[in-house]
Design a protein around this motif. Structure first.
Motif, PDB file in Angstrom:
ATOM      1  N   GLY A   1     -10.224   2.899   3.610  1.00  0.00           N
ATOM      2  CA  GLY A   1     -10.282   4.261   3.116  1.00  0.00           C
ATOM      3  C   GLY A   1      -9.273   4.509   2.020  1.00  0.00           C
ATOM      4  O   GLY A   1      -8.314   3.761   1.812  1.00  0.00           O
ATOM      5  N   ALA A   2      -9.516   5.616   1.298  1.00  0.00           N
ATOM      6  CA  ALA A   2      -8.672   5.934   0.153  1.00  0.00           C
ATOM      7  C   ALA A   2      -7.257   6.301   0.568  1.00  0.00           C
ATOM      8  O   ALA A   2      -6.294   5.995  -0.131  1.00  0.00           O
ATOM      9  CB  ALA A   2      -9.298   7.079  -0.638  1.00  0.00           C
ATOM     10  N   VAL A   3      -7.103   6.969   1.710  1.00  0.00           N
ATOM     11  CA  VAL A   3      -5.778   7.412   2.137  1.00  0.00           C
ATOM     12  C   VAL A   3      -4.869   6.218   2.408  1.00  0.00           C
ATOM     13  O   VAL A   3      -3.700   6.212   2.029  1.00  0.00           O
ATOM     14  CB  VAL A   3      -5.906   8.306   3.390  1.00  0.00           C
ATOM     15  N   LEU A   4      -5.409   5.190   3.051  1.00  0.00           N
ATOM     16  CA  LEU A   4      -4.604   4.006   3.399  1.00  0.00           C
ATOM     17  C   LEU A   4      -4.714   2.904   2.357  1.00  0.00           C
ATOM     18  O   LEU A   4      -4.284   1.767   2.618  1.00  0.00           O
ATOM     19  CB  LEU A   4      -5.036   3.468   4.767  1.00  0.00           C
ATOM     20  N   GLN A   5      -5.279   3.209   1.195  1.00  0.00           N
ATOM     21  CA  GLN A   5      -5.450   2.190   0.173  1.00  0.00           C
ATOM     22  C   GLN A   5      -4.139   1.511  -0.227  1.00  0.00           C
ATOM     23  O   GLN A   5      -4.097   0.288  -0.402  1.00  0.00           O
ATOM     24  CB  GLN A   5      -6.138   2.793  -1.058  1.00  0.00           C
ATOM     25  N   PRO A   6      -3.031   2.245  -0.388  1.00  0.00           N
ATOM     26  CA  PRO A   6      -1.767   1.554  -0.698  1.00  0.00           C
ATOM     27  C   PRO A   6      -1.358   0.550   0.372  1.00  0.00           C
ATOM     28  O   PRO A   6      -0.867  -0.546   0.067  1.00  0.00           O
ATOM     29  CB  PRO A   6      -0.760   2.701  -0.814  1.00  0.00           C
ATOM     30  N   LEU A   7      -1.578   0.916   1.649  1.00  0.00           N
ATOM     31  CA  LEU A   7      -1.236   0.005   2.737  1.00  0.00           C
ATOM     32  C   LEU A   7      -2.175  -1.196   2.747  1.00  0.00           C
ATOM     33  O   LEU A   7      -1.745  -2.338   2.986  1.00  0.00           O
ATOM     34  CB  LEU A   7      -1.320   0.752   4.069  1.00  0.00           C
ATOM     35  N   VAL A   8      -3.458  -0.959   2.477  1.00  0.00           N
ATOM     36  CA  VAL A   8      -4.425  -2.054   2.417  1.00  0.00           C
ATOM     37  C   VAL A   8      -4.053  -3.028   1.298  1.00  0.00           C
ATOM     38  O   VAL A   8      -4.064  -4.250   1.481  1.00  0.00           O
ATOM     39  CB  VAL A   8      -5.851  -1.506   2.206  1.00  0.00           C
ATOM     40  N   ALA A   9      -3.722  -2.477   0.115  1.00  0.00           N
ATOM     41  CA  ALA A   9      -3.366  -3.333  -1.020  1.00  0.00           C
ATOM     42  C   ALA A   9      -2.115  -4.155  -0.717  1.00  0.00           C
ATOM     43  O   ALA A   9      -2.043  -5.350  -1.062  1.00  0.00           O
ATOM     44  CB  ALA A   9      -3.160  -2.472  -2.262  1.00  0.00           C
ATOM     45  N   ALA A  10      -1.130  -3.545  -0.081  1.00  0.00           N
ATOM     46  CA  ALA A  10       0.095  -4.274   0.250  1.00  0.00           C
ATOM     47  C   ALA A  10      -0.186  -5.383   1.264  1.00  0.00           C
ATOM     48  O   ALA A  10       0.357  -6.489   1.168  1.00  0.00           O
ATOM     49  CB  ALA A  10       1.148  -3.311   0.795  1.00  0.00           C
ATOM     50  N   TYR A  11      -1.057  -5.107   2.247  1.00  0.00           N
ATOM     51  CA  TYR A  11      -1.398  -6.111   3.262  1.00  0.00           C
ATOM     52  C   TYR A  11      -2.140  -7.290   2.632  1.00  0.00           C
ATOM     53  O   TYR A  11      -1.845  -8.460   2.921  1.00  0.00           O
ATOM     54  CB  TYR A  11      -2.246  -5.461   4.348  1.00  0.00           C
ATOM     55  N   GLU A  12      -3.095  -6.998   1.765  1.00  0.00           N
ATOM     56  CA  GLU A  12      -3.842  -8.066   1.102  1.00  0.00           C
ATOM     57  C   GLU A  12      -2.938  -8.881   0.171  1.00  0.00           C
ATOM     58  O   GLU A  12      -3.064 -10.108   0.089  1.00  0.00           O
ATOM     59  CB  GLU A  12      -5.017  -7.475   0.336  1.00  0.00           C
ATOM     60  N   ALA A  13      -2.021  -8.200  -0.505  1.00  0.00           N
ATOM     61  CA  ALA A  13      -1.091  -8.925  -1.382  1.00  0.00           C
ATOM     62  C   ALA A  13      -0.184  -9.853  -0.575  1.00  0.00           C
ATOM     63  O   ALA A  13       0.116 -10.977  -0.996  1.00  0.00           O
ATOM     64  CB  ALA A  13      -0.257  -7.929  -2.182  1.00  0.00           C
ATOM     65  N   TRP A  14       0.249  -9.401   0.599  1.00  0.00           N
ATOM     66  CA  TRP A  14       1.097 -10.259   1.436  1.00  0.00           C
ATOM     67  C   TRP A  14       0.310 -11.457   1.967  1.00  0.00           C
ATOM     68  O   TRP A  14       0.829 -12.575   2.004  1.00  0.00           O
ATOM     69  CB  TRP A  14       1.665  -9.461   2.605  1.00  0.00           C
ATOM     70  N   ARG A  15      -0.934 -11.253   2.375  1.00  0.00           N
ATOM     71  CA  ARG A  15      -1.736 -12.377   2.870  1.00  0.00           C
ATOM     72  C   ARG A  15      -1.981 -13.395   1.762  1.00  0.00           C
ATOM     73  O   ARG A  15      -2.079 -14.595   2.024  1.00  0.00           O
ATOM     74  CB  ARG A  15      -3.055 -11.889   3.443  1.00  0.00           C
ATOM     75  N   ALA A  16      -2.095 -12.906   0.517  1.00  0.00           N
ATOM     76  CA  ALA A  16      -2.272 -13.831  -0.601  1.00  0.00           C
ATOM     77  C   ALA A  16      -0.975 -14.554  -0.949  1.00  0.00           C
ATOM     78  O   ALA A  16      -0.994 -15.705  -1.393  1.00  0.00           O
ATOM     79  CB  ALA A  16      -2.797 -13.076  -1.821  1.00  0.00           C
ATOM     80  N   ASP A  17       0.160 -13.870  -0.739  1.00  0.00           N
ATOM     81  CA  ASP A  17       1.468 -14.464  -1.055  1.00  0.00           C
ATOM     82  C   ASP A  17       2.442 -14.103   0.064  1.00  0.00           C
ATOM     83  O   ASP A  17       3.166 -13.101  -0.030  1.00  0.00           O
ATOM     84  CB  ASP A  17       1.973 -13.945  -2.404  1.00  0.00           C
TER      85      ASP A  17
END
Length: 549
Positions: free
Chosen positions: A236-252
């Motif tokens: 969802g849009a509200v948690l998008q910053p948290l989603v992006a941070a989680y995906e970035a951590w899984r990638a790096d």
């Protein structure tokens, strides 16, 4: 371990009683089969055998009822049942001809049950009783009919009983020991889980346990409070910053920390689910994230933990220190800028008296307008340092936006199709026009810097929320703001540009606050736009105006 039943755990004691009931049920079945066998007149059936089996069935039913209703004196009840079995089988053994009848195999049933549920000494004692009885009966028959073959068979049966009792007893002891160990480990794990639940529930930091796809398997009360309630999945849009941070951590995974800003009550879908949603929708939280993978090696699952720390209060204290610097800056502006600005304005007024040519008047007017604008900006900064409130009257937003667009296009020499206005309608808001102009000019200047320059690459449009509040969205098609920058977006003196001062967005937000409005950067779903079959969200600056009263 079998010596005293009460020394075992409750689970092991319950296993013993269930095994005794199973043994009793088997006894009843055997008694019924024997009764039917002898009643049908098969083999060497006699009337006495039928009577013995009938009595055996009644005794088995009584012992089973006693064991199911009175769970006390386990060993006494077990030995009573075994004694009944040995007695009945011995009577049937004698009445049917001894070893030749084949009923000696029935001794295996009580002896195996005794080996499982009784100590080894008692089980061997019962096996010795059965063996001695068969040897005695075979000796009697050998003396009477001179047949010694049954004695050899009785001896072999005795050896088999002792071997069976010994093997079954050792296997049962090992199984009961393992069950006892498992029960003890279960108690320890239960205690540990209770302690973990207590610690996690009272932790001030939020804790999320997630799968690789963002599914939330566990969250503590602190995390639920930070995210606006239980969250089944990070989406969802509200948690998008948290989603992006989680995906970035899984990638790096090296980047194990980060900062995000979310508005947990900004999702319209929560309006009917959360109390006072409309009053809390503008609440923004600044969270520090710490990521850690759970050690699930060999379990063929992936679980990750996110620790959420609300650093809003910490950042507010840091901002107080920055505001102290702002106070010194405003004092410098007051002395170093206003005086030269007044001199420029005075000189411009004198020139207006001498220069009467149209071109001169137009240039002098531009100078005068910009002097007045800069002077107003200086006054606004001074008012911000004193937290002065603006005095504003209702203004028509549609006419204001049309005029601002025409001026902005002309000033920046933009194609009229680049900046697009949408959702315009007759709407009145309470906002100082000069303040709103400064806010929008600041946002549009940033948009021009990062937008692609194609038609409709910059959009300014009006939106009415379900709660009836009017919003003004400023959006461009440039790259989104990263979670790291977003966490400090409205802090004074924070900038990613070498030419910026870091005051633009801070002053824009403060101007909005002085007009009872709110400026924030949010991710919202765009109507009709999808990406990979899912609704597409994008970032934009949102000005939420106060309701007209």
């Amino acid at each position: 371990m079998f010596a005293r039943l009460h020394s075992l755990s409750a689970a092991s004691r319950d296993t013993f009683w269930r095994s005794l009931l199973a043994l009793g049920a088997t006894r009843i079945v055997i008694a019924i089969v024997l009764l039917l066998y002898f009643s049908a007149g098969q083999g060497m059936a006699r009337e006495s055998s039928v009577e013995i089996c009938g009595a055996y069935l009644l005794a088995a039913a009584g012992l089973q009822a006693l064991a199911s209703r009175w769970r006390r004196h386990f060993m006494l009840q077990l030995m009573s049942q075994v004694a009944c079995d040995l007695s009945v089988i011995s009577l049937l053994y004698m009445s049917t001809g001894g070893m030749r009848s084949g009923f000696a195999i029935l001794y295996l049933f009580p002896l195996a049950g005794c080996a499982i549920l009784a100590p080894l000494v008692l089980a061997l004692f019962c096996a010795s009783l059965a063996t001695l009885f068969m040897l005695a009966h075979s000796s009697y028959l050998a003396y009477i009919v001179a047949d010694e073959s049954q004695m050899v068979q009785a001896g072999l049966y005795g050896i088999a009983w002792f071997a069976a009792v010994l093997v079954v007893n050792r296997m049962a002891a090992r199984l009961i020991g393992q069950e006892e160990l498992a029960a003890q480990r279960g108690i320890e794990i239960g205690v540990q889980q209770a302690v973990n639940r207590l610690v996690i529930s009272h932790s001030a930091d939020g804790i999320l346990v997630l799968g690789p796809d963002g599914t939330v398997y566990m969250s503590n009360p602190a995390a639920q409070q930070m995210l606006g309630g239980p969250v089944p999945k990070l989406e969802g849009a509200v948690l998008q910053p948290l989603v992006a941070a989680y995906e970035a951590w899984r990638a790096d995974p090296v980047q194990a920390t980060g900062f995000v800003t979310i508005k947990p009550y900004g999702d319209p879908a929560q309006e009917g689910l959360i109390a006072a949603w409309s009053a809390r929708r503008d609440v923004a939280l600044h969270l520090k994230l710490r990521f850690a993978p759970a050690d699930t090696a060999g379990l063929d699952v992936e679980r990750n933990v996110i620790f959420l720390e609300d650093v809003t209060s910490i950042e507010e204290k840091a901002q107080q220190l920055k505001l102290a610097s702002m106070g010194r800056l405003t004092a410098s502006i007051a002395h170093e800028v206003r005086n030269p600005l007044s001199a420029i304005g005075h000189a411009n007024s004198l020139l207006e008296e001498d220069l009467q040519a149209p071109v001169h008047k137009r240039l002098l007017k531009i100078i005068g307008d910009n002097v007045a604008r800069v002077n107003r900006m200086v006054e606004d900064i001074l008012q911000l340092s004193r937290k002065a409130q603006s005095h504003h009257e209702p203004m028509e937003l549609e006419a204001f936006l049309n005029e601002l667009k025409a001026e902005f296009d002309e000033t920046h020499k933009l194609d009229s199709r680049i900046l697009c206005l949408g959702g315009l309608r007759q709407a009145s808001v309470r906002f100082d026009p000069l303040h709103l102009r400064e806010v929008l000019i600041n946002l549009l200047n940033n948009a021009v810097r990062y937008a692609s320059g194609t038609p409709s690459s910059i959009r300014v449009f009006m939106v009415t929320t379900p709660g009836g509040q009017l919003e003004l969205h400023v959006q461009d098609d440039g790259p989104g703001i990263s979670p790291q920058v977003r966490a400090h977006l409205f802090e004074p003196f924070y900038t990613t540009s070498s030419k910026g001062t870091g005051l633009g967005l801070y002053l824009a937000r403060e101007l909005c606050l002085n007009n009872d409005a709110m400026l924030d950067y949010e991710h919202r779903f765009d109507a009709g736009m999808t990406e990979g079959g899912a609704r597409k969200s994008s970032g934009r600056f949102v000005i939420t105006f106060a309701k007209n009263t």
